[in-house]
Design an enzyme around this catalytic site. Sequence first.
Site, PDB file in Angstrom:
ATOM      1  N   LYS A   1       3.776 -15.041   3.696  1.00 49.71           N
ATOM      2  CA  LYS A   1       4.542 -16.372   2.038  1.00 49.71           C
ATOM      3  C   LYS A   1       5.320 -16.548   2.498  1.00 49.71           C
ATOM      4  O   LYS A   1       6.501 -15.859   1.488  1.00 49.71           O
ATOM      5  CB  LYS A   1       3.495 -15.809   1.272  1.00 49.71           C
ATOM      6  CG  LYS A   1       3.791 -16.421  -0.209  1.00 49.71           C
ATOM      7  CD  LYS A   1       2.549 -17.191  -0.589  1.00 49.71           C
ATOM      8  CE  LYS A   1       2.833 -18.151  -0.959  1.00 49.71           C
ATOM      9  NZ  LYS A   1       2.227 -19.240  -1.394  1.00 49.71           N
TER      10      LYS A   1
ATOM     11  N   ASP B   1     -12.165  -9.044   5.107  1.00 47.20           N
ATOM     12  CA  ASP B   1     -13.730  -9.678   4.016  1.00 47.20           C
ATOM     13  C   ASP B   1     -13.844 -10.854   3.681  1.00 47.20           C
ATOM     14  O   ASP B   1     -15.139 -11.527   4.075  1.00 47.20           O
ATOM     15  CB  ASP B   1     -13.446  -9.106   2.908  1.00 47.20           C
ATOM     16  CG  ASP B   1     -13.413  -7.879   2.550  1.00 47.20           C
ATOM     17  OD1 ASP B   1     -13.388  -7.156   3.032  1.00 47.20           O
ATOM     18  OD2 ASP B   1     -14.029  -7.600   1.458  1.00 47.20           O
TER      19      ASP B   1
ATOM     20  N   TYR C   1       0.922  -1.133  -0.110  1.00 42.66           N
ATOM     21  CA  TYR C   1       0.316  -0.072  -0.057  1.00 42.66           C
ATOM     22  C   TYR C   1       1.046   0.676  -0.107  1.00 42.66           C
ATOM     23  O   TYR C   1       0.419   2.273  -0.361  1.00 42.66           O
ATOM     24  CB  TYR C   1      -0.629  -0.215   0.894  1.00 42.66           C
ATOM     25  CG  TYR C   1      -2.229  -0.381   0.983  1.00 42.66           C
ATOM     26  CD1 TYR C   1      -1.833  -2.092   0.798  1.00 42.66           C
ATOM     27  CD2 TYR C   1      -3.083  -0.065   0.974  1.00 42.66           C
ATOM     28  CE1 TYR C   1      -3.416  -3.077   0.557  1.00 42.66           C
ATOM     29  CE2 TYR C   1      -4.718  -1.049   1.013  1.00 42.66           C
ATOM     30  CZ  TYR C   1      -4.618  -1.673   0.902  1.00 42.66           C
ATOM     31  OH  TYR C   1      -5.563  -3.209   0.911  1.00 42.66           O
TER      32      TYR C   1
ATOM     33  N   ASP D   1      -2.028 -18.556   1.951  1.00 42.24           N
ATOM     34  CA  ASP D   1      -3.312 -19.655   1.077  1.00 42.24           C
ATOM     35  C   ASP D   1      -3.299 -20.854   1.950  1.00 42.24           C
ATOM     36  O   ASP D   1      -5.085 -20.668   1.696  1.00 42.24           O
ATOM     37  CB  ASP D   1      -2.389 -19.681  -0.595  1.00 42.24           C
ATOM     38  CG  ASP D   1      -0.909 -20.830  -0.014  1.00 42.24           C
ATOM     39  OD1 ASP D   1      -0.888 -21.026   1.480  1.00 42.24           O
ATOM     40  OD2 ASP D   1      -0.379 -21.358  -1.132  1.00 42.24           O
TER      41      ASP D   1
ATOM     42  N   ASP E   1      -6.513  -7.654   5.023  1.00 37.90           N
ATOM     43  CA  ASP E   1      -7.285  -6.433   3.909  1.00 37.90           C
ATOM     44  C   ASP E   1      -8.060  -8.275   3.117  1.00 37.90           C
ATOM     45  O   ASP E   1      -9.148  -7.787   3.454  1.00 37.90           O
ATOM     46  CB  ASP E   1      -6.454  -6.361   2.363  1.00 37.90           C
ATOM     47  CG  ASP E   1      -7.967  -5.248   1.772  1.00 37.90           C
ATOM     48  OD1 ASP E   1      -8.775  -5.016   2.705  1.00 37.90           O
ATOM     49  OD2 ASP E   1      -7.781  -5.058   0.634  1.00 37.90           O
TER      50      ASP E   1
HETATM   51  C1  IPM Z   1     -10.453  -1.697   3.589  1.00 37.77           C
HETATM   52  C2  IPM Z   1     -10.381  -1.261   2.704  1.00 37.77           C
HETATM   53  C3  IPM Z   1      -9.603   0.056   2.002  1.00 37.77           C
HETATM   54  C4  IPM Z   1      -7.872  -1.239   2.254  1.00 37.77           C
HETATM   55  C5  IPM Z   1      -9.618   0.627   0.398  1.00 37.77           C
HETATM   56  C6  IPM Z   1     -10.729   0.682   0.338  1.00 37.77           C
HETATM   57  C7  IPM Z   1      -8.600   1.629   0.513  1.00 37.77           C
HETATM   58  O1  IPM Z   1     -10.695  -1.679   1.595  1.00 37.77           O
HETATM   59  O2  IPM Z   1     -10.074  -0.820   4.612  1.00 37.77           O
HETATM   60  O3  IPM Z   1     -10.266  -2.631   4.179  1.00 37.77           O
HETATM   61  O4  IPM Z   1      -7.722  -1.480   0.944  1.00 37.77           O
HETATM   62  O5  IPM Z   1      -7.767  -0.742   3.346  1.00 37.77           O
HETATM   63 MN    MN Z   2     -10.665  -4.047   2.087  1.00 39.17          MN
END
Ligand code: IPM
Ligand code: MN
Length: 371
Positions: free
Chosen positions: A191, A251, A141, A223, A247
Amino acid sequence: MILNLTVLPGDGIGPEVTGQAVSVLQAVADAFGHQLHQQQKLIGGAALTAVNDPLPADTIQACLSSTAVLLGAVGSPGFDHLPNHLRPEAGLLRIRRELGAYANLRPAVFFPALEDCSPLRAEIVRGTDMMIVRELLGGLYFGQPRSIEGEGGAKSAINTMRYSVPEIERIARVAFELAQKRRKKVLSVDKANVLECSRLWREVVTRVAKDYPEVKLAHQYVDSAAMLLVQRPADFDVILTENMFGDILSDQAGGIIGSLGLLASASIGGAVGLYEPVHGSAPDIAGKGIANPLGAILTVAMLLRHSFHLESEAACVEHAVTSVLDKGFRTADLLGKSEKSRKPISTTEMGGHVVEAVKNSAAKTQKEKSA
Ligand code: IPM
Ligand code: MN
């Protein structure tokens, strides 16, 4: 106590969910005798539209002069074609950096009332209670150099994954400290079979672990960790990982417990904490009043806990959320496999129920005290 806050509603569903989160915060403040002082500022696409900068200087100023920042979401498809610095996401990455928020805590806790929402079988997901500790200011990032060069078929792009020893060490300590207060397990995800960054990560984490002998450390390739997450989510306690892996895995954790709309997060480590639900701006449902505000509301609980050390107030918000789910209130994302024909409630209705639950539980505590 005075709760000095900057609120950054941002884009998409951000304003809708933060509106409800602030109402809940106000209810908690009233119930516990605190004063809420908040100012709202622009970030992301909303700021780009207004002043052509995803993070205006006065937003930074406001954030730095408050005790905590509550953020909704950033991101808007209208800016997809623009260079990085003119995209909404650049505002979020910059505010994280300005605030020194290197530690992103993303808990994923399964609610028994939502057994029917998880794509996994109940006996698999039951008992899931993990804390993802995501490094937030390094890796791909922020690594330099980065660029996109050339034209047409000759285009090439560069991103750099870079980590230094102090960056790994400080995030590792956050994970071990948290694990000490939980089930005393840290799984470090990397990794290391391919990446130098991961080899350094493993080396430093292993060394830091020696300072926490009561915590059990294990390492896993990312993985394989992704697979184990869906096979045995309840086995995980603290997951320690770098920015990009965190990240992705967070999710996935949202999917496992039933909805990304439930996940809260705290981005801490600097002078001012930044509190952001894990879900994005969800442009497909923005403005419809149907978004789930519980992620943002649970984010308020993290804000109370981590920036103000108000544990009872934080717990009050969390109990209120559990109780509205137990009562069967559901936004659209929370309708289970067997409930698709039910009519979901709106963003404001869900927020209103949590406010009610906060008021009720505060009134009950008062009564018990005076009895
Ligand atoms: C998160 C989001 C952000 C990230 C994006 C919107 C920059 O996906 O907070 O998980 O990747 O950190
Ligand atoms: Mn995210």
